[in-house]
Design an enzyme around this catalytic site. Sequence first.
Site, PDB file in Angstrom:
ATOM      1  N   LYS A  22      -5.075   6.762  -1.627  1.00  0.00           N
ATOM      2  CA  LYS A  22      -3.587   6.846  -1.831  1.00  0.00           C
ATOM      3  C   LYS A  22      -3.259   5.686  -2.514  1.00  0.00           C
ATOM      4  O   LYS A  22      -2.592   5.853  -3.967  1.00  0.00           O
ATOM      5  CB  LYS A  22      -2.781   7.106  -0.706  1.00  0.00           C
ATOM      6  CG  LYS A  22      -1.206   7.046  -1.176  1.00  0.00           C
ATOM      7  CD  LYS A  22      -0.399   7.314  -0.155  1.00  0.00           C
ATOM      8  CE  LYS A  22       0.899   6.574  -0.180  1.00  0.00           C
ATOM      9  NZ  LYS A  22       1.065   5.143  -0.477  1.00  0.00           N
ATOM     10  N   ASN A  23      -3.362   4.627  -2.133  1.00  0.00           N
ATOM     11  CA  ASN A  23      -2.772   3.227  -3.044  1.00  0.00           C
ATOM     12  C   ASN A  23      -3.306   3.016  -4.251  1.00  0.00           C
ATOM     13  O   ASN A  23      -2.593   2.309  -5.121  1.00  0.00           O
ATOM     14  CB  ASN A  23      -2.614   2.058  -2.033  1.00  0.00           C
ATOM     15  CG  ASN A  23      -1.325   2.317  -0.915  1.00  0.00           C
ATOM     16  OD1 ASN A  23      -0.572   3.431  -1.138  1.00  0.00           O
ATOM     17  ND2 ASN A  23      -1.162   1.687  -0.005  1.00  0.00           N
ATOM     18  N   CYS A 117       8.929   5.682   0.966  1.00  0.00           N
ATOM     19  CA  CYS A 117       8.879   5.255   2.652  1.00  0.00           C
ATOM     20  C   CYS A 117       9.904   3.941   2.799  1.00  0.00           C
ATOM     21  O   CYS A 117       9.584   2.937   2.240  1.00  0.00           O
ATOM     22  CB  CYS A 117       7.847   5.056   3.259  1.00  0.00           C
ATOM     23  SG  CYS A 117       6.649   6.221   3.742  1.00  0.00           S
ATOM     24  N   ARG A 122      12.830  -3.108   0.445  1.00  0.00           N
ATOM     25  CA  ARG A 122      11.697  -3.340  -0.328  1.00  0.00           C
ATOM     26  C   ARG A 122      11.919  -3.549  -1.939  1.00  0.00           C
ATOM     27  O   ARG A 122      12.256  -2.647  -2.916  1.00  0.00           O
ATOM     28  CB  ARG A 122      10.705  -1.886  -0.444  1.00  0.00           C
ATOM     29  CG  ARG A 122      10.306  -1.648   1.042  1.00  0.00           C
ATOM     30  CD  ARG A 122       9.546  -0.345   1.045  1.00  0.00           C
ATOM     31  NE  ARG A 122       8.206  -0.757   0.448  1.00  0.00           N
ATOM     32  CZ  ARG A 122       7.271   0.503   0.524  1.00  0.00           C
ATOM     33  NH1 ARG A 122       7.274   1.506   1.036  1.00  0.00           N
ATOM     34  NH2 ARG A 122       6.175   0.056   0.271  1.00  0.00           N
ATOM     35  N   ASP A 307      -0.127  -1.447   7.114  1.00  0.00           N
ATOM     36  CA  ASP A 307      -0.004  -0.259   6.971  1.00  0.00           C
ATOM     37  C   ASP A 307      -0.921   0.303   8.102  1.00  0.00           C
ATOM     38  O   ASP A 307      -0.912   1.661   8.314  1.00  0.00           O
ATOM     39  CB  ASP A 307      -0.725   0.524   5.778  1.00  0.00           C
ATOM     40  CG  ASP A 307       0.293   0.496   4.630  1.00  0.00           C
ATOM     41  OD1 ASP A 307       1.561   0.194   4.926  1.00  0.00           O
ATOM     42  OD2 ASP A 307       0.006   0.615   3.432  1.00  0.00           O
ATOM     43  N   ARG A 400       2.597  13.332   2.598  1.00  0.00           N
ATOM     44  CA  ARG A 400       2.611  12.149   1.411  1.00  0.00           C
ATOM     45  C   ARG A 400       1.147  11.653   0.981  1.00  0.00           C
ATOM     46  O   ARG A 400       0.744  11.151   0.080  1.00  0.00           O
ATOM     47  CB  ARG A 400       3.664  11.011   1.394  1.00  0.00           C
ATOM     48  CG  ARG A 400       5.034  11.407   0.983  1.00  0.00           C
ATOM     49  CD  ARG A 400       5.876  10.306   0.922  1.00  0.00           C
ATOM     50  NE  ARG A 400       5.065   9.161   0.462  1.00  0.00           N
ATOM     51  CZ  ARG A 400       5.315   8.058   0.808  1.00  0.00           C
ATOM     52  NH1 ARG A 400       5.957   7.307   1.817  1.00  0.00           N
ATOM     53  NH2 ARG A 400       4.534   7.147  -0.172  1.00  0.00           N
TER      54      ARG A 400
HETATM   55  C1  UD1 Z   1       2.171  -1.763  -1.010  1.00  0.00           C
HETATM   56  C2  UD1 Z   1       1.655  -0.464  -0.445  1.00  0.00           C
HETATM   57  C3  UD1 Z   1       2.104  -0.152   0.784  1.00  0.00           C
HETATM   58  C4  UD1 Z   1       1.956  -1.444   2.036  1.00  0.00           C
HETATM   59  C5  UD1 Z   1       2.350  -2.859   1.085  1.00  0.00           C
HETATM   60  C6  UD1 Z   1       1.966  -4.097   1.806  1.00  0.00           C
HETATM   61  C7  UD1 Z   1       1.374   0.876  -2.366  1.00  0.00           C
HETATM   62  C8  UD1 Z   1       1.738   2.088  -3.044  1.00  0.00           C
HETATM   63  N1  UD1 Z   1       2.003   0.629  -1.312  1.00  0.00           N
HETATM   64  O1  UD1 Z   1       3.537  -1.604  -1.024  1.00  0.00           O
HETATM   65  O2  UD1 Z   1       1.660   0.956   1.555  1.00  0.00           O
HETATM   66  O3  UD1 Z   1       2.805  -1.449   3.148  1.00  0.00           O
HETATM   67  O4  UD1 Z   1       1.757  -2.752  -0.197  1.00  0.00           O
HETATM   68  O5  UD1 Z   1       0.511  -4.066   2.079  1.00  0.00           O
HETATM   69  O6  UD1 Z   1       0.375   0.272  -2.526  1.00  0.00           O
HETATM   70  N2  UD1 Z   1       8.450  -8.200  -2.163  1.00  0.00           N
HETATM   71  C9  UD1 Z   1       9.303  -8.949  -2.782  1.00  0.00           C
HETATM   72  N3  UD1 Z   1       9.865  -8.653  -3.905  1.00  0.00           N
HETATM   73  C10 UD1 Z   1       9.063  -7.796  -4.665  1.00  0.00           C
HETATM   74  C11 UD1 Z   1       8.064  -7.202  -4.239  1.00  0.00           C
HETATM   75  C12 UD1 Z   1       7.715  -7.382  -2.872  1.00  0.00           C
HETATM   76  O7  UD1 Z   1      10.113  -9.751  -1.837  1.00  0.00           O
HETATM   77  O8  UD1 Z   1       9.289  -7.885  -5.666  1.00  0.00           O
HETATM   78  C13 UD1 Z   1       8.131  -8.440  -0.608  1.00  0.00           C
HETATM   79  C14 UD1 Z   1       8.210  -7.066   0.055  1.00  0.00           C
HETATM   80  O9  UD1 Z   1       9.683  -7.002   0.804  1.00  0.00           O
HETATM   81  C15 UD1 Z   1       7.225  -7.255   1.290  1.00  0.00           C
HETATM   82  C16 UD1 Z   1       6.137  -8.168   0.616  1.00  0.00           C
HETATM   83  O10 UD1 Z   1       6.671  -8.776  -0.606  1.00  0.00           O
HETATM   84  O11 UD1 Z   1       7.768  -8.367   2.377  1.00  0.00           O
HETATM   85  C17 UD1 Z   1       4.942  -7.274   0.093  1.00  0.00           C
HETATM   86  O12 UD1 Z   1       5.182  -6.232  -0.507  1.00  0.00           O
HETATM   87  P1  UD1 Z   1       4.391  -5.590  -1.695  1.00  0.00           P
HETATM   88  O13 UD1 Z   1       3.107  -5.903  -1.534  1.00  0.00           O
HETATM   89  O14 UD1 Z   1       5.021  -5.561  -2.940  1.00  0.00           O
HETATM   90  O15 UD1 Z   1       4.434  -3.825  -1.018  1.00  0.00           O
HETATM   91  P2  UD1 Z   1       4.438  -2.747  -2.069  1.00  0.00           P
HETATM   92  O16 UD1 Z   1       3.698  -2.937  -3.264  1.00  0.00           O
HETATM   93  O17 UD1 Z   1       5.849  -2.176  -2.139  1.00  0.00           O
END
Ligand code: UD1
Length: 421
Positions: A22-23, A117, A122, A307, A400
């Site tokens: 999915k990701n 989710c 986030r 996850d 999803r």
């Molecule tokens: C992706 C995955 C999700 C998984 C997560 C962590 C997808 C579509 N989703 O989510 O399933 O749970 O990685 O492995 O691939 N953060 C910031 N600022 C930002 C972006 C992130 O502070 O601009 C922080 C977040 O709050 C979190 C950490 O960084 O604490 C990791 O987030 P991130 O790796 O970005 O997760 P997603 O890409 O949203």
Amino acid sequence: MARYEIHGGTPLRGSVTISGAKNAVVAILPAALLVNGPCRIENVPDISDVRILLDILQGMGASIEKPEPGVVVIDCTRVTQTRPDEKLVRKMRASYYLMGALLGRFGKAHVALPGGCNFASRPIDQHIKGFEMLGAAVEETDTYVDLRPGKEGLQGTRINLDVVSVGATINIMLAASLIPGQTILDNAAKEPHIVDLANFLNTMGARISGAGTDTVKIRGVNSLHGGTYAVIPDQIEAGTYMAAVAAAGGNVLVKNVIPKHMECITTKLQEMGVKVFNYDDAIRIQSNAQLRKTTVKTRPYPGFPTDMQAQICVCMSCAAGVSRLTESVYETRFFGYCTELQSMGANIQIAGKTATVIGVEQLYGATVAAHDLRAGAALVIAGLMASGTTVVENIHFIERGYENLVEKLTALGASIRRLED
Ligand code: UD1
């Protein structure tokens, strides 16, 4: 409302084939926006996040065909729209990849802020930082992000992420693929789906190196061409089935996996007393459901994935002894399912980032609700190991990201059915 009804207590036996990740696919489909010509994408899971993305892309003018199950042929050559449908964008988290893809292809984008989710706050500040450093002028409100070229135009550069972010890494790779010059991204995320996106883009003519390490280099090219690409197997779907067998007991061959991607999960299940045998592209998992305590801390890849936090917590809930589970990526994630597990008899105490899970003899069937995708999957596992009947509500979250969950579990001997009023 649609729900799953599960009669627990049956060990799982047989084999299950894991679907495309999915990701990875939620990044690869928007990446097709960068490509001139048709992309044949194979191993595409039939999940609601994919259906929504395809609807968004079609609404923007992409031609989409599904010549056979699991295959999508997408041609974005004629797309001119840089404002994807807001309502659809809000239905899923990964729609934010449209920002990077549209910025790369058209130099501008107007994209609603995503839904999906909400197991934690986030933020997307690192995505925005990346776009700005690439030269974009960014307007961000509570409801949308608007990107256009800044005064100096778009240009590759060196970007250092302040936090390791999967989403920001992917969005910057998407945008930089067609932006002139070289972009060097430091402190990049290393998840398998990042490597998969780089492989997809490189197959179509991009010049990306270092994906899977913490420095990714992207040399912008003038255009990308069509081609064929198969999405990697889903690490988390595979981990979910492995956790289900560990918890409910049984003997299952999990097919279409990359065992290397599973190591962080495999190691913990082995510590809990589960037998795991690795083959080239399959894993056999055997469990007598008599699990031992363990300690898990979630971390970015190659660490134990956040996850899989909820699924391993279910395994801990009936393990002998006291387990500790620490969340270091999304601190509030426990709240999505621990109360539900407690209503089934689990003994979990949460203090800050750590859950202490005191193993109990048995979980008992109850009516519980999914609050996010992985939390929902964990409740299904809890239902499989519990005595009596469990009803899992809010299953749209689960659908999803899990293709044919009911069919796959039924083929393994589980008693689960989907009910709709
Ligand atoms: C992706 C995955 C999700 C998984 C997560 C962590 C997808 C579509 N989703 O989510 O399933 O749970 O990685 O492995 O691939 N953060 C910031 N600022 C930002 C972006 C992130 O502070 O601009 C922080 C977040 O709050 C979190 C950490 O960084 O604490 C990791 O987030 P991130 O790796 O970005 O997760 P997603 O890409 O949203």
